[in-house]
Design a protein around this motif. Structure first.
Motif, PDB file in Angstrom:
ATOM      1  N   UNK A  84       0.789  -1.216   0.000  1.00 31.84           N
ATOM      2  CA  UNK A  84       0.000   0.000   0.000  1.00 31.84           C
ATOM      3  C   UNK A  84       0.820   1.264   0.000  1.00 31.84           C
ATOM      4  N   UNK A  85       2.137   1.164   0.248  1.00 33.42           N
ATOM      5  CA  UNK A  85       2.983   2.344   0.219  1.00 33.42           C
ATOM      6  C   UNK A  85       3.382   2.667  -1.216  1.00 33.42           C
ATOM      7  N   UNK A  86       3.693   3.917  -1.514  1.00 33.63           N
ATOM      8  CA  UNK A  86       4.106   4.275  -2.872  1.00 33.63           C
ATOM      9  C   UNK A  86       5.308   3.457  -3.301  1.00 33.63           C
ATOM     10  N   UNK A  87       5.269   2.984  -4.548  1.00 33.73           N
ATOM     11  CA  UNK A  87       6.359   2.176  -5.051  1.00 33.73           C
ATOM     12  C   UNK A  87       7.542   3.051  -5.451  1.00 33.73           C
ATOM     13  N   UNK A  88       8.739   2.563  -5.137  1.00 31.39           N
ATOM     14  CA  UNK A  88       9.943   3.237  -5.573  1.00 31.39           C
ATOM     15  C   UNK A  88      10.338   2.695  -6.943  1.00 31.39           C
ATOM     16  N   UNK A  89      11.135   3.479  -7.645  1.00 26.54           N
ATOM     17  CA  UNK A  89      11.623   3.014  -8.936  1.00 26.54           C
ATOM     18  C   UNK A  89      12.443   1.743  -8.738  1.00 26.54           C
ATOM     19  N   UNK A  90      12.183   0.754  -9.565  1.00 24.75           N
ATOM     20  CA  UNK A  90      12.848  -0.528  -9.428  1.00 24.75           C
ATOM     21  C   UNK A  90      13.600  -0.854 -10.713  1.00 24.75           C
ATOM     22  N   UNK A  91      14.732  -1.475 -10.557  1.00 26.96           N
ATOM     23  CA  UNK A  91      15.533  -1.886 -11.697  1.00 26.96           C
ATOM     24  C   UNK A  91      15.426  -3.397 -11.830  1.00 26.96           C
ATOM     25  N   UNK A  92      14.855  -3.848 -12.964  1.00 25.82           N
ATOM     26  CA  UNK A  92      14.651  -5.278 -13.167  1.00 25.82           C
ATOM     27  C   UNK A  92      15.233  -5.691 -14.502  1.00 25.82           C
ATOM     28  N   UNK A  93      15.815  -6.834 -14.511  1.00 21.89           N
ATOM     29  CA  UNK A  93      16.271  -7.419 -15.765  1.00 21.89           C
ATOM     30  C   UNK A  93      16.283  -8.928 -15.598  1.00 21.89           C
ATOM     31  N   UNK A  94      16.622  -9.611 -16.660  1.00 21.66           N
ATOM     32  CA  UNK A  94      16.658 -11.061 -16.600  1.00 21.66           C
ATOM     33  C   UNK A  94      17.438 -11.613 -17.771  1.00 21.66           C
ATOM     34  N   UNK A  95      17.293 -12.903 -17.979  1.00 21.96           N
ATOM     35  CA  UNK A  95      17.985 -13.552 -19.091  1.00 21.96           C
ATOM     36  C   UNK A  95      17.333 -14.897 -19.358  1.00 21.96           C
ATOM     37  N   UNK A  96      17.615 -15.427 -20.539  1.00 26.29           N
ATOM     38  CA  UNK A  96      17.270 -16.810 -20.874  1.00 26.29           C
ATOM     39  C   UNK A  96      18.577 -17.560 -21.077  1.00 26.29           C
ATOM     40  N   UNK A  97      18.765 -18.609 -20.300  1.00 22.19           N
ATOM     41  CA  UNK A  97      19.970 -19.426 -20.383  1.00 22.19           C
ATOM     42  C   UNK A  97      19.640 -20.732 -21.087  1.00 22.19           C
ATOM     43  N   UNK A  98      20.472 -21.122 -22.032  1.00 28.66           N
ATOM     44  CA  UNK A  98      20.306 -22.385 -22.765  1.00 28.66           C
ATOM     45  C   UNK A  98      21.392 -23.351 -22.301  1.00 28.66           C
ATOM     46  N   UNK A  99      20.980 -24.539 -21.891  1.00 24.42           N
ATOM     47  CA  UNK A  99      21.909 -25.592 -21.471  1.00 24.42           C
ATOM     48  C   UNK A  99      21.620 -26.875 -22.247  1.00 24.42           C
ATOM     49  N   UNK A 100      22.647 -27.702 -22.354  1.00 23.27           N
ATOM     50  CA  UNK A 100      22.468 -29.056 -22.886  1.00 23.27           C
ATOM     51  C   UNK A 100      22.859 -30.067 -21.817  1.00 23.27           C
ATOM     52  N   UNK A 101      21.972 -31.039 -21.598  1.00 19.96           N
ATOM     53  CA  UNK A 101      22.258 -32.149 -20.698  1.00 19.96           C
ATOM     54  C   UNK A 101      22.738 -33.320 -21.544  1.00 19.96           C
ATOM     55  N   UNK A 102      24.020 -33.653 -21.427  1.00 22.81           N
ATOM     56  CA  UNK A 102      24.595 -34.697 -22.247  1.00 22.81           C
ATOM     57  C   UNK A 102      24.365 -36.079 -21.632  1.00 22.81           C
ATOM     58  N   UNK A 103      24.674 -37.106 -22.411  1.00 24.97           N
ATOM     59  CA  UNK A 103      24.387 -38.476 -21.979  1.00 24.97           C
ATOM     60  C   UNK A 103      25.124 -38.852 -20.702  1.00 24.97           C
ATOM     61  N   UNK A 104      26.291 -38.264 -20.471  1.00 28.11           N
ATOM     62  CA  UNK A 104      27.070 -38.574 -19.270  1.00 28.11           C
ATOM     63  C   UNK A 104      26.683 -37.686 -18.095  1.00 28.11           C
ATOM     64  N   UNK A 105      25.549 -37.007 -18.206  1.00 27.73           N
ATOM     65  CA  UNK A 105      25.012 -36.104 -17.174  1.00 27.73           C
ATOM     66  C   UNK A 105      25.857 -34.850 -16.980  1.00 27.73           C
TER      67      UNK A 105
END
Length: 417
Positions: free
Chosen positions: A68-89
């Motif tokens: 309920x209090x006034x919101x302050x300016x917020x800095x938000x970001x993110x990312x998409x990470x791509x991984x490969x799970x190989x046969x040997x884990x």
């Protein structure tokens, strides 16, 4: 409900990420690869989690005191990470795609022929579509196709009021219409979006399909319920869960030829949750026409509901999992009757502050319903918001799970039982 005699599981690999992970999913078209979405919010030099920012966090008194209090300016970001799970884990990082907004959810299209298409939603009410095409000569297999915000999607019909903001909290593809998905907002709304092409022409229906009085945390869609008078009309069910402790569901008919949406059965609610409804997993429609549905909640319980076409929903069984049940993922469904049960659904649950659980929800031969916890992974030291499993490994359930504040990505396995 049965006593928890589950196995405590140890990781076989773990790694700290650069940003807090909020969601994870394997690609069904290329099952050795998975994506991780991250969510980074700095507020007075303190990390805030997705549910704390979107609404009051029941586990955080400071977040409550700021409501309920006034919101302050917020800095938000993110990312998409791509991984490969190989046969040997061995898990190999493939690609990092920085995002201008924090990601709250991502899902690949489940429809055949489109399972390399991924949708993401963000803290600035944007919907983005990506195509994932791994190739040996391409070091960036994840390709961005288009991004639109809620104002553009709705043709200007929806925009945030001055001093407030709209977040997209979750996204769900229609299970049999590749060009239709649903999104939810922190303002309590569930919207349907039509995607006639992956890179243009998107349209969000400005009238909410379902409305909650508080944040709409999650949404899921049932397959087509058959055709109506016109073969072009597609009726289906929408399920949503909100911070108002309500599971709501209704039936709509959509005509893709003219983009016309009609509510055929108004949204009703199922009671029985003691806190916000944060996860919804439809299972199947029974012979009597009732649909079985599993939910997760901030109140730490997993529940099985029977939803008749008309009449009140029934809570068939529930069990506490020791942490708020943030996400549910169906591992497999066995509807072949055996000596032990009539049907069994194996489910992977992301349980916030207590890690991941593998559970069976089943109907015994005597007709009673039970929940059994098979395995517990508890190495995460903070909120477990995302877990998923390799879709093609049958000998062992192979899972990647994440936790938010410690930014941990883990790999673990459970023997098939």
């Amino acid at each position: 409900m049965e006593k928890d005699s589950s196995k405590l599981i140890n990781s076989i690999w773990s790694q700290a990420l650069d940003l807090p992970p909020s969601c994870v999913e394997f690609c069904p078209a290329h099952p050795s690869y998975f994506l991780v979405g991250t969510y980074n919010l700095q507020k007075d030099d303190v990390d805030i989690s997705p549910e704390q920012e979107a609404g009051d966090d029941d586990d955080n008194d400071d977040a409550k005191s700021q409501a309920g209090k006034p919101k302050k300016a917020q800095s938000r970001n993110g990312s998409i990470l791509v991984f490969q799970l190989q046969d040997d884990n061995k898990i190999v990082p493939i690609q990092t795609e920085p995002q201008p907004s924090a990601l709250l959810d991502l899902h690949f299209n489940p429809n055949e022929g489109f399972q390399d298409i991924c949708a993401t939603v963000s803290s600035t009410a944007t919907l983005a579509i990506f195509k994932f095409s791994p190739a040996s000569e391409d070091d960036k297999p994840l390709k961005h196709l288009n991004t639109m915000d809620i104002a553009s999607l709705s043709g200007g019909d929806i925009s945030a009021e001055e001093g407030s903001e709209i977040l997209f909290l979750s996204v769900c593809w229609h299970p049999s219409r590749a060009d239709l998905l649903a999104v939810t907002t922190n303002t309590g709304h569930v919207y349907l979006v039509h995607l006639p092409a992956w890179d243009k022409g998107w349209r969000l229906h400005p009238e909410p399909a379902i409305t909650h009085t508080l944040e709409a945390w999650t949404v899921n869609l049932s397959p087509n319920l058959g055709v109506t008078g016109s073969p072009d009309e597609v009726p289906f069910r929408i399920f949503s869960g909100g911070d108002d402790s309500k599971l709501r569901f209704g039936t709509v008919t959509w005509n893709p030829s003219n983009d016309h949406l009609v509510e055929t059965i108004s949204a009703v609610e199922a009671k029985g949750h003691d806190a916000g409804v944060t996860a919804i997993l439809p299972l199947f429609v029974q012979d009597d026409g009732s649909e079985l549905l599993v939910t997760g909640s901030y109140d730490e319980n997993i529940r099985l509901f029977s939803l008749a076409p008309y009449g009140r929903p029934r809570n068939l069984v529930e069990m506490g999992l020791g942490g708020g049940v943030w996400r549910l993922k169906l591992v497999n469904l066995d509807k072949t009757p055996s000596k032990a049960y009539n049907w069994r659904a194996r489910i992977l649950a992301s349980c916030m502050h207590t890690g991941s659980r593998v559970v069976d929800v089943l109907q015994m031969v005597d007709g009673e319903h039970h929940v059994r916890v098979l395995g517990r992974f508890e190495e995460h030291k903070s909120m477990n918001y995302g877990s998923d499993f390799h879709p093609e490994r049958k000998d062992k359930l192979t899972v990647v799970s994440t936790s938010f504040y410690d930014r941990l990505l883990c790999l673990w396995q459970l023997d098939s039982v």
